[in-house]
Design a protein around this motif. Sequence first.
Motif, PDB file in Angstrom:
ATOM      1  N   GLY A 152     -15.722 115.530  32.908  1.00  0.00           N
ATOM      2  CA  GLY A 152     -15.236 116.448  33.205  1.00  0.00           C
ATOM      3  C   GLY A 152     -14.096 116.026  33.479  1.00  0.00           C
ATOM      4  N   LEU A 153     -13.220 115.604  32.324  1.00  0.00           N
ATOM      5  CA  LEU A 153     -12.210 115.211  32.741  1.00  0.00           C
ATOM      6  C   LEU A 153     -10.850 116.584  32.220  1.00  0.00           C
ATOM      7  CD1 LEU A 153     -11.530 111.681  30.773  1.00  0.00           C
ATOM      8  CD2 LEU A 153     -11.656 112.078  32.968  1.00  0.00           C
ATOM      9  N   GLY A 154     -11.189 117.589  31.615  1.00  0.00           N
ATOM     10  CA  GLY A 154     -10.887 118.274  31.799  1.00  0.00           C
ATOM     11  C   GLY A 154      -9.269 118.599  31.048  1.00  0.00           C
ATOM     12  N   LYS A 155      -9.887 117.525  29.957  1.00  0.00           N
ATOM     13  CA  LYS A 155      -7.878 117.225  28.844  1.00  0.00           C
ATOM     14  C   LYS A 155      -8.987 116.977  27.849  1.00  0.00           C
ATOM     15  CE  LYS A 155      -4.801 117.644  31.563  1.00  0.00           C
ATOM     16  NZ  LYS A 155      -3.624 118.799  31.205  1.00  0.00           N
ATOM     17  N   ALA A 156      -8.321 117.420  26.486  1.00  0.00           N
ATOM     18  CA  ALA A 156      -9.087 117.204  25.076  1.00  0.00           C
ATOM     19  C   ALA A 156      -8.788 115.848  25.461  1.00  0.00           C
ATOM     20  CB  ALA A 156      -8.401 118.066  24.429  1.00  0.00           C
ATOM     21  N   VAL A 157      -9.722 115.339  24.637  1.00  0.00           N
ATOM     22  CA  VAL A 157     -10.407 113.824  24.531  1.00  0.00           C
ATOM     23  C   VAL A 157     -10.104 113.451  22.732  1.00  0.00           C
ATOM     24  CG1 VAL A 157     -11.667 111.757  24.784  1.00  0.00           C
ATOM     25  CG2 VAL A 157     -11.326 113.579  26.721  1.00  0.00           C
ATOM     26  N   ILE A 158      -9.219 111.962  23.263  1.00  0.00           N
ATOM     27  CA  ILE A 158      -8.828 112.612  21.453  1.00  0.00           C
ATOM     28  C   ILE A 158      -9.194 110.621  21.627  1.00  0.00           C
ATOM     29  CG2 ILE A 158      -6.721 111.728  20.137  1.00  0.00           C
ATOM     30  CD1 ILE A 158      -5.232 113.661  22.498  1.00  0.00           C
ATOM     31  N   LEU A 159      -9.810 110.468  20.871  1.00  0.00           N
ATOM     32  CA  LEU A 159     -11.080 108.791  21.079  1.00  0.00           C
ATOM     33  C   LEU A 159      -9.856 108.353  19.782  1.00  0.00           C
ATOM     34  CD1 LEU A 159     -12.701 107.245  22.112  1.00  0.00           C
ATOM     35  CD2 LEU A 159     -14.532 107.940  20.296  1.00  0.00           C
ATOM     36  N   ALA A 160      -9.406 106.750  20.119  1.00  0.00           N
ATOM     37  CA  ALA A 160      -9.045 105.962  19.459  1.00  0.00           C
ATOM     38  C   ALA A 160      -9.380 104.510  19.438  1.00  0.00           C
ATOM     39  CB  ALA A 160      -7.194 105.911  19.275  1.00  0.00           C
ATOM     40  N   GLY A 161      -9.065 103.791  18.670  1.00  0.00           N
ATOM     41  CA  GLY A 161      -9.933 102.447  18.963  1.00  0.00           C
ATOM     42  C   GLY A 161     -10.572 101.549  18.152  1.00  0.00           C
ATOM     43  N   GLY A 162      -9.573 101.410  17.154  1.00  0.00           N
ATOM     44  CA  GLY A 162     -11.196 100.314  16.089  1.00  0.00           C
ATOM     45  C   GLY A 162     -11.773 100.959  15.613  1.00  0.00           C
ATOM     46  N   LEU A 163     -11.818 102.558  15.266  1.00  0.00           N
ATOM     47  CA  LEU A 163     -12.579 103.549  13.837  1.00  0.00           C
ATOM     48  C   LEU A 163     -12.273 103.487  12.724  1.00  0.00           C
ATOM     49  CD1 LEU A 163     -12.013 106.566  16.766  1.00  0.00           C
ATOM     50  CD2 LEU A 163     -13.902 104.837  16.392  1.00  0.00           C
ATOM     51  N   SER A 164     -13.599 103.174  12.107  1.00  0.00           N
ATOM     52  CA  SER A 164     -13.466 103.080  10.917  1.00  0.00           C
ATOM     53  C   SER A 164     -14.221 104.328  10.026  1.00  0.00           C
ATOM     54  CB  SER A 164     -14.076 102.158  10.047  1.00  0.00           C
ATOM     55  OG  SER A 164     -15.339 101.439  10.694  1.00  0.00           O
ATOM     56  N   ASP A 165     -14.621 104.400   8.921  1.00  0.00           N
ATOM     57  CA  ASP A 165     -16.020 105.526   8.295  1.00  0.00           C
ATOM     58  C   ASP A 165     -16.838 104.381   8.948  1.00  0.00           C
ATOM     59  OD1 ASP A 165     -16.641 103.697   5.439  1.00  0.00           O
ATOM     60  OD2 ASP A 165     -14.552 102.781   6.110  1.00  0.00           O
ATOM     61  N   ASP A 166     -17.145 103.250   9.504  1.00  0.00           N
ATOM     62  CA  ASP A 166     -18.635 102.932   9.553  1.00  0.00           C
ATOM     63  C   ASP A 166     -18.677 103.326  11.159  1.00  0.00           C
ATOM     64  OD1 ASP A 166     -18.424 101.354   7.549  1.00  0.00           O
ATOM     65  OD2 ASP A 166     -17.955  99.427   7.959  1.00  0.00           O
ATOM     66  N   ASN A 167     -18.149 103.540  12.070  1.00  0.00           N
ATOM     67  CA  ASN A 167     -18.709 104.434  13.394  1.00  0.00           C
ATOM     68  C   ASN A 167     -18.077 105.421  13.458  1.00  0.00           C
ATOM     69  OD1 ASN A 167     -15.765 104.036  13.873  1.00  0.00           O
ATOM     70  ND2 ASN A 167     -16.008 101.482  15.206  1.00  0.00           N
ATOM     71  N   VAL A 168     -17.527 105.970  13.166  1.00  0.00           N
ATOM     72  CA  VAL A 168     -16.957 107.261  13.263  1.00  0.00           C
ATOM     73  C   VAL A 168     -17.847 108.292  13.541  1.00  0.00           C
ATOM     74  CG1 VAL A 168     -15.837 108.477  11.482  1.00  0.00           C
ATOM     75  CG2 VAL A 168     -14.581 108.825  13.676  1.00  0.00           C
ATOM     76  N   SER A 169     -18.615 107.775  12.915  1.00  0.00           N
ATOM     77  CA  SER A 169     -19.526 109.166  13.086  1.00  0.00           C
ATOM     78  C   SER A 169     -20.854 108.964  14.583  1.00  0.00           C
ATOM     79  CB  SER A 169     -20.664 109.282  11.945  1.00  0.00           C
ATOM     80  OG  SER A 169     -20.072 109.954  10.807  1.00  0.00           O
ATOM     81  N   ALA A 204     -17.261 110.868   7.059  1.00  0.00           N
ATOM     82  CA  ALA A 204     -17.792 109.768   8.159  1.00  0.00           C
ATOM     83  C   ALA A 204     -17.963 110.632   9.549  1.00  0.00           C
ATOM     84  CB  ALA A 204     -17.671 109.110   8.488  1.00  0.00           C
ATOM     85  N   VAL A 205     -16.631 111.566   9.714  1.00  0.00           N
ATOM     86  CA  VAL A 205     -16.337 112.289  11.089  1.00  0.00           C
ATOM     87  C   VAL A 205     -17.126 114.473  10.439  1.00  0.00           C
ATOM     88  CG1 VAL A 205     -14.628 114.227  11.602  1.00  0.00           C
ATOM     89  CG2 VAL A 205     -14.007 111.523  11.274  1.00  0.00           C
ATOM     90  N   ALA A 206     -16.567 114.741   9.436  1.00  0.00           N
ATOM     91  CA  ALA A 206     -17.954 115.582   9.185  1.00  0.00           C
ATOM     92  C   ALA A 206     -19.495 115.403   9.178  1.00  0.00           C
ATOM     93  CB  ALA A 206     -17.569 116.342   7.885  1.00  0.00           C
ATOM     94  N   LEU A 207     -19.335 114.584   8.607  1.00  0.00           N
ATOM     95  CA  LEU A 207     -21.444 114.019   8.636  1.00  0.00           C
ATOM     96  C   LEU A 207     -21.182 114.028  10.822  1.00  0.00           C
ATOM     97  CD1 LEU A 207     -23.834 113.028   8.307  1.00  0.00           C
ATOM     98  CD2 LEU A 207     -22.969 110.248   7.873  1.00  0.00           C
ATOM     99  N   GLY A 208     -20.901 112.801  11.309  1.00  0.00           N
ATOM    100  CA  GLY A 208     -20.513 113.056  12.705  1.00  0.00           C
ATOM    101  C   GLY A 208     -20.744 114.681  13.121  1.00  0.00           C
ATOM    102  N   ASP A 209     -19.801 115.695  12.227  1.00  0.00           N
ATOM    103  CA  ASP A 209     -20.016 116.882  13.748  1.00  0.00           C
ATOM    104  C   ASP A 209     -21.223 117.581  13.247  1.00  0.00           C
ATOM    105  OD1 ASP A 209     -17.642 116.495  14.734  1.00  0.00           O
ATOM    106  OD2 ASP A 209     -16.609 117.453  12.893  1.00  0.00           O
ATOM    107  N   ARG A 210     -21.392 117.052  11.501  1.00  0.00           N
ATOM    108  CA  ARG A 210     -23.418 117.753  11.560  1.00  0.00           C
ATOM    109  C   ARG A 210     -24.283 117.206  12.193  1.00  0.00           C
ATOM    110  NH1 ARG A 210     -20.860 117.116   5.728  1.00  0.00           N
ATOM    111  NH2 ARG A 210     -22.449 115.541   5.932  1.00  0.00           N
ATOM    112  N   VAL A 211     -24.080 116.369  12.005  1.00  0.00           N
ATOM    113  CA  VAL A 211     -24.699 115.711  13.452  1.00  0.00           C
ATOM    114  C   VAL A 211     -25.342 115.379  14.909  1.00  0.00           C
ATOM    115  CG1 VAL A 211     -26.630 113.528  14.033  1.00  0.00           C
ATOM    116  CG2 VAL A 211     -25.975 113.831  12.221  1.00  0.00           C
ATOM    117  N   ALA A 212     -24.172 115.866  15.647  1.00  0.00           N
ATOM    118  CA  ALA A 212     -23.785 116.740  16.750  1.00  0.00           C
ATOM    119  C   ALA A 212     -24.128 117.765  16.618  1.00  0.00           C
ATOM    120  CB  ALA A 212     -22.312 116.309  17.384  1.00  0.00           C
TER     121      ALA A 212
END
Length: 217
Positions: A152-169, A204-212
Amino acid sequence: MTAAMQRTRVKFCGLTREQDVDAAVALGADAIGFVLWAGSKRAVDVDQLARLAARVPAFIARVGLFVDAAPEEVSRALPWLDLLQFHGDESAAECERYDRAYIKALRMRDGLDVHAAARCYDSARGLLLDAYRPGVPGGTGDTFDWSRIPPGLGKAVILAGGLSDDNVSQAIRQVRPHAVDVSGGIESAAAIKDAGRMRAFVNAVALGDRVANQTSV
């Protein structure tokens, strides 16, 4: 009624070479970030920015990253930027002074009241949530505990910090951010992006989106 399908936006940050910009464009990046803070190993100057930004076509955002920069430094870069990203201790008024859309980075240190920060930077187009390391404004390569992101932040969240194809999904499935921001996770060496790792990240982002999206239907 079927729920709307969500697509997580992708920002590749810290680009310094023309071939890396071209690869990011070809892979469909939504935003390309240029670091305009001299303390970074991925820093570019205004002349480099102008040359690189000219390769970015319409409908891909050119983002300039600043850390407590003097107003004249930001102003010199404005002609080649669509969005400003502030990573220092800038106040909301300092972020707003350029009459340009901006996002504010928050380093997730212990005790940070993210809701209070969201209210403080109410004019921001989004909040970039990054790992905290004392004395380092970003680009640490560290992750943080994503469960600390309040709803409920009411703002778009841009997630950063140590992301890679191993964990972004997994990050997308857990956080459901508006966008993800990656720099070191797509590099073969400091400031050298790797086209193969960039492609793997996008996949990996596309895979994460599909599953989510499947789990939210």
